[in-house]
Design an enzyme around this catalytic site. Structure first.
Site, mmCIF file in Angstrom:
data_model
loop_
_atom_site.group_PDB
_atom_site.id
_atom_site.type_symbol
_atom_site.label_atom_id
_atom_site.label_comp_id
_atom_site.label_asym_id
_atom_site.label_seq_id
_atom_site.Cartn_x
_atom_site.Cartn_y
_atom_site.Cartn_z
ATOM 1 N N GLU A 94 0.821 -1.203 0.000
ATOM 2 C CA GLU A 94 0.000 0.000 0.000
ATOM 3 C C GLU A 94 0.858 1.256 0.000
ATOM 4 O O GLU A 94 1.886 1.333 0.678
ATOM 5 C CB GLU A 94 -0.973 -0.028 1.180
ATOM 6 C CG GLU A 94 -1.979 -1.161 1.018
ATOM 7 C CD GLU A 94 -3.101 -1.173 2.033
ATOM 8 O OE1 GLU A 94 -4.150 -1.762 1.726
ATOM 9 O OE2 GLU A 94 -2.936 -0.607 3.135
ATOM 10 N N CYS A 344 -1.446 6.129 9.930
ATOM 11 C CA CYS A 344 -0.245 5.484 10.459
ATOM 12 C C CYS A 344 -0.603 4.196 11.195
ATOM 13 O O CYS A 344 -1.467 4.182 12.066
ATOM 14 C CB CYS A 344 0.462 6.458 11.408
ATOM 15 S SG CYS A 344 1.949 5.799 12.149
#
Length: 373
Positions: A94, A344
């Protein structure tokens, strides 16, 4: 028998010049012409390179290719963040595009999965398969730049910053990381300033030592705990390289670096009632007194099955204010893309796990099960 073509994205400038001279029998300046086409114009078709003679173009078509990962899925967040699933072989990694008022940051992956097993990270729960090749690292930037370029009518900002904070531990893939960084910085590549390219590490001391004097980019460190006992519980790599050893080499790196302006960015994920107490803040402030730094607090981003929670705003605020009493520069990272699991610690991709999770990892040097390419 078909011979596999050479992917030119696997070479930095030095490697490309050598390949052209030794394998193609061409002058080195031709390599630089081709490199400019690849990165300045996003070109993957040799026939479009109109300042290259036809004979060389035919030779390149026969022996070489320009092949970046392709986008298998794109998700768009309400805040403008885009998460791409990039296909590498038979798996996905990703890559995240994060636009802001004055910049656009691309978060890039370095491995398919991760072997470090940090307890708060969703990537770690996917297991580990292999290192990404140079072409698969730099190819994420190339593909993202092309995707953004195709959407100029939307007003999306071109990529200005790259952070190696996607899937994987960058410093366990030094062989491929360094050439990819060189291309990001090279005027014939993406031409980014060394201060706009950031490598984040969870504490691979041997890799950081290799970087000293070899490559100069901004450094961010994933600390996440103020003492060895707690850090080892949530980050097993601490059993191999403890906090003292980690911070010692960090200080040496920033002393040798122009990109960091004398300071390292310390990343600290806040886990509710785990590492976010006032006592932890005092301990962290004392720990970092000898390390010139700015501290970036990251409120935990939940993922399915996670055992942790995001702290309350009052706990986050108290933690920040406690650190600031010690005159540390402290910021709180704004969560971006959490509605598409692009924040994150939320990246997962599509990983075929090659690690044996029933056995404890042995951090003997870099003897972590890493399949190299």
């Amino acid at each position: 028998m078909t011979t596999e073509k050479v992917n030119l994205l696997d070479f930095d400038r030095k490697g490309l010049r050598t390949f052209f001279a030794e394998e193609l029998g061409e002058k080195a300046f031709r390599a630089e012409q081709v490199m400019k086409w690849i990165y300045h114009f996003g070109c993957d078709d040799f026939d479009q390179m109109n300042n290259i003679n036809k004979q060389l173009r035919e030779k390149l078509k026969a022996k070489c290719e320009i092949r970046a990962p392709y986008v298998s899925e794109a998700q768009h967040s309400a805040d403008g963040t885009i998460k791409w699933a990039m296909r590498v072989g038979d798996q996905d990694v990703e890559t995240v595009y994060i636009p802001e008022d004055d910049r656009a940051t691309l978060c890039v992956s370095s491995q398919v999965g991760c072997a470090l097993e940090c307890k708060f990270c969703s990537t770690a729960q996917q297991g580990f398969n292999r290192n990404l090749r140079v072409s698969e690292i730099i190819g994420q930037v190339w593909r993202a730049a092309r995707e953004i370029g195709l959407e100029k009518e939307t007003g999306r900002r071109p990529i200005t910053n790259v952070v190696m904070m996607g899937m994987g531990e960058p410093l366990l893939n030094m062989k491929n990381l360094i050439p990819a960084l060189e291309i990001m910085l090279d005027d014939l590549g993406f031409g980014l300033s060394k201060r706009r390219v950031t490598v984040s590490t969870s504490g691979v001391v041997s890799g950081l030592e290799q970087m000293i004097g070899q490559i100069d980019v901004a450094l961010a460190i994933s600390l996440h705990a103020p003492n060895d006992k707690l850090r080892s519980e949530i980050m097993p790599i601490n059993d191999r390289w403890n906090i003292e050893a980690f911070l010692e080499v960090v200080r040496r790196y920033i002393a040798s670096s122009n990109a960091n302006r004398g300071k390292v960015t310390v990343e600290y994920v806040l886990l509710d009632h785990v590492n976010d107490g006032t006592e932890h803040a005092h301990e962290l402030a004392e720990l970092l007194k000898r390390t010139p730094c700015k501290i970036n607090l990251i409120p935990f981003n939940p993922y399915p099955g996670s055992p942790y929670k995001k702290p309350s705003n009052s706990r986050i605020d108290r933690f920040q204010k406690t650190l600031m009493q010690y005159e540390h520069t402290v910021t709180i990272r704004k969560t971006r893309g959490d509605d598409i699991d692009a924040a994150c610690g939320q990246l997962v991709g599509d990983v075929i796990d090659r690690t044996k999770r029933t056995k404890a990892k042995q951090f003997d040097g870099q003897a972590i099960p890493v399949k190299t390419l």
